[in-house]
Design a protein around this motif. Sequence first.
Motif, short mmCIF file in Angstrom:
data_model
loop_
_atom_site.label_atom_id
_atom_site.label_comp_id
_atom_site.label_asym_id
_atom_site.label_seq_id
_atom_site.Cartn_x
_atom_site.Cartn_y
_atom_site.Cartn_z
N ALA A 189 0.83 -1.21 0.00
CA ALA A 189 0.00 0.00 0.00
C ALA A 189 0.86 1.26 0.00
N GLU A 190 1.96 1.22 0.76
CA GLU A 190 2.84 2.40 0.80
C GLU A 190 3.54 2.62 -0.53
N GLU A 191 3.88 1.54 -1.22
CA GLU A 191 4.49 1.69 -2.55
C GLU A 191 3.51 2.33 -3.53
N VAL A 192 2.25 1.88 -3.50
CA VAL A 192 1.21 2.47 -4.35
C VAL A 192 1.03 3.96 -4.00
N ARG A 193 0.96 4.25 -2.70
CA ARG A 193 0.81 5.64 -2.24
C ARG A 193 1.95 6.51 -2.76
N ASP A 194 3.17 6.05 -2.61
CA ASP A 194 4.33 6.84 -3.04
C ASP A 194 4.32 7.07 -4.55
N GLU A 195 3.93 6.03 -5.30
CA GLU A 195 3.88 6.15 -6.76
C GLU A 195 2.86 7.19 -7.19
N VAL A 196 1.63 7.11 -6.63
CA VAL A 196 0.57 8.05 -7.01
C VAL A 196 0.90 9.46 -6.52
N LEU A 197 1.46 9.56 -5.33
CA LEU A 197 1.82 10.88 -4.80
C LEU A 197 2.87 11.55 -5.66
N ALA A 198 3.85 10.77 -6.15
CA ALA A 198 4.90 11.34 -7.01
C ALA A 198 4.29 11.90 -8.30
N ARG A 199 3.33 11.17 -8.86
CA ARG A 199 2.65 11.67 -10.08
C ARG A 199 1.89 12.96 -9.78
N ALA A 200 1.20 12.98 -8.64
CA ALA A 200 0.42 14.17 -8.29
C ALA A 200 1.32 15.38 -8.10
N THR B 36 -7.47 5.22 -4.70
CA THR B 36 -8.56 4.30 -4.35
C THR B 36 -8.64 3.14 -5.33
N ASN B 37 -8.54 3.44 -6.62
CA ASN B 37 -8.62 2.38 -7.63
C ASN B 37 -7.48 1.38 -7.51
N LYS B 38 -6.27 1.89 -7.30
CA LYS B 38 -5.12 1.00 -7.22
C LYS B 38 -5.18 0.11 -5.97
N LEU B 39 -5.62 0.68 -4.85
CA LEU B 39 -5.69 -0.10 -3.62
C LEU B 39 -6.79 -1.16 -3.69
N HIS C 88 -8.07 -2.51 -6.57
CA HIS C 88 -8.10 -3.29 -7.80
C HIS C 88 -7.94 -4.79 -7.55
N ILE C 89 -6.86 -5.18 -6.87
CA ILE C 89 -6.60 -6.61 -6.66
C ILE C 89 -7.68 -7.25 -5.79
N PRO C 90 -8.05 -6.64 -4.60
CA PRO C 90 -9.13 -7.25 -3.80
C PRO C 90 -10.44 -7.37 -4.57
N SER C 91 -10.79 -6.33 -5.36
CA SER C 91 -12.05 -6.36 -6.12
C SER C 91 -12.03 -7.47 -7.16
N THR C 92 -10.90 -7.60 -7.86
CA THR C 92 -10.78 -8.64 -8.87
C THR C 92 -10.92 -10.03 -8.23
N ARG C 93 -10.26 -10.20 -7.10
CA ARG C 93 -10.31 -11.52 -6.43
C ARG C 93 -11.71 -11.83 -5.90
N LEU C 94 -12.44 -10.81 -5.43
CA LEU C 94 -13.80 -11.03 -4.93
C LEU C 94 -14.75 -11.36 -6.08
N ARG C 95 -14.59 -10.70 -7.22
CA ARG C 95 -15.44 -11.02 -8.38
C ARG C 95 -15.19 -12.47 -8.82
N GLN C 96 -13.92 -12.87 -8.82
CA GLN C 96 -13.58 -14.25 -9.19
C GLN C 96 -14.20 -15.23 -8.20
N ALA C 97 -14.16 -14.88 -6.87
CA ALA C 97 -14.75 -15.75 -5.86
C ALA C 97 -16.25 -15.87 -6.07
N GLY C 98 -16.88 -14.77 -6.46
CA GLY C 98 -18.31 -14.81 -6.73
C GLY C 98 -18.64 -15.73 -7.90
N ARG C 99 -17.84 -15.63 -8.98
CA ARG C 99 -18.09 -16.48 -10.14
C ARG C 99 -17.89 -17.96 -9.79
N GLU C 100 -16.91 -18.23 -8.90
CA GLU C 100 -16.61 -19.61 -8.56
C GLU C 100 -17.49 -20.14 -7.42
#
Length: 423
Positions: A350-361, A383-386, A388-400
């Motif tokens: 999460a901190e890596e994502v934060r630093d990356e987005v903050l640098a762009r901003a 918000t989207n980056k944080l 993304h992976i949990p949302s994708t995994r939850l959608r997959q769990a729903g399909r399965e």
Amino acid sequence: MTLLALGLNHKTAPIDIRERITFGPDIIAGALRSLTERAGVDEAAILSTCNRTEIYCAMHAPAETGVKTWLSSFHGMEGERVAPYLYAHVDQHAVRHLLQVASGLDSMVLGEPQILGQVKTSFQTACDCGTVGKLLGRLFQHTFSVAKQVRTDTAIGSSPVSVAFAAVSLARQIFSDLTNQTALLVGAGETIELAARHLRQHQLGRIIVANRTIERAHALAEQFNGFAIGLTEIAEHLPEADIVISSTASPLPILGKGTVERALKKRKHRPVFMVDIAVPRDIEPEVGELSDVYLYTVDDLQGVVDEGMRSRQQAAEQAAEIIDVHTEEFMGWLRSLDAVGLIQDYRRRAEEVRDEVLARALRQIEGGKPPADVLGYLAHTLTNKLLHIPSTRLRQAGREGNMELLQAANELLQLSEEAKTAR
């Protein structure tokens, strides 16, 4: 990480096995270093008393078989010779076992207090040798706290029952009146001190304390108006002794058959009551063959000890309940260690994502973009980056149809009923 408690005691092994599997003060440091050099063993402590030898290990790999092999080979014995007498407890069972041992629930004398001091000594020795780390350190400190609570909250120690007390009780059966008797106490440890206290309570006539270190013998003898001698002087004073209680850490017998025979002649064959509490034995077993000698070992005292056990059974049941609660408490802490690395990895990502987005901003602000727009970009992108992976995994769990994962996510994220209904 795995916890292991491996050993043998008075319940599983006869005295001739126990006295060969012991760790005296002169070898325990080397033993601890040797043990922790084995593959898989990260931390170790050794508890070695007259009634038990136990090894406590924290291991990063399965190493129970290796520890068993090490124990037998360290003492020059074949593994097949020792294996039938060994017990092994892992993780939760190892924790419960140590709590029971330290609280006196696993002792020959139920609730005896000396074992806690012996556990503390074994822990301190391991600390001094550098073989205790975070896991065993926490376990032993937890153990000391629980043992103290057991003593405080139950009547487990209310009756004066111990191996030393049992020895004195037997002496009183043989010599109904102790006021004219002389006791020779060999050693100067806790058991001998306890025996001296019990003897004094029953108005024993005279006490002689023999010890390898004469200063320690003097220190103990002074407490009971006794007389101190060195071990080399035992043969000279043995004819004076009506009662002999011995408990030392000597690897070889201190009293042999010949020495006792000569003492009996000088006593004109007046009877002598002898108790050998030591493991290895201080008194040669052949001494028991002599007429006018009543020789008992720690194993022989079991019957006497049983008589005093009954009053402690109810307290032991209460103590067991306390131990169960605190075993689970420690295991909860141990299980929490498994989550520490996961939490650290999640936060780092999460901190890596934060630093990356903050640098762009920040670059957008430096380029002249309105701060309000940059803040909107920062919030939206982060918000989207944080998510993304949990949302994708939850959608997959729903399909399965993986309802277990969906329910776990619901509990983890603490979603409200309203939010779930809205979906």
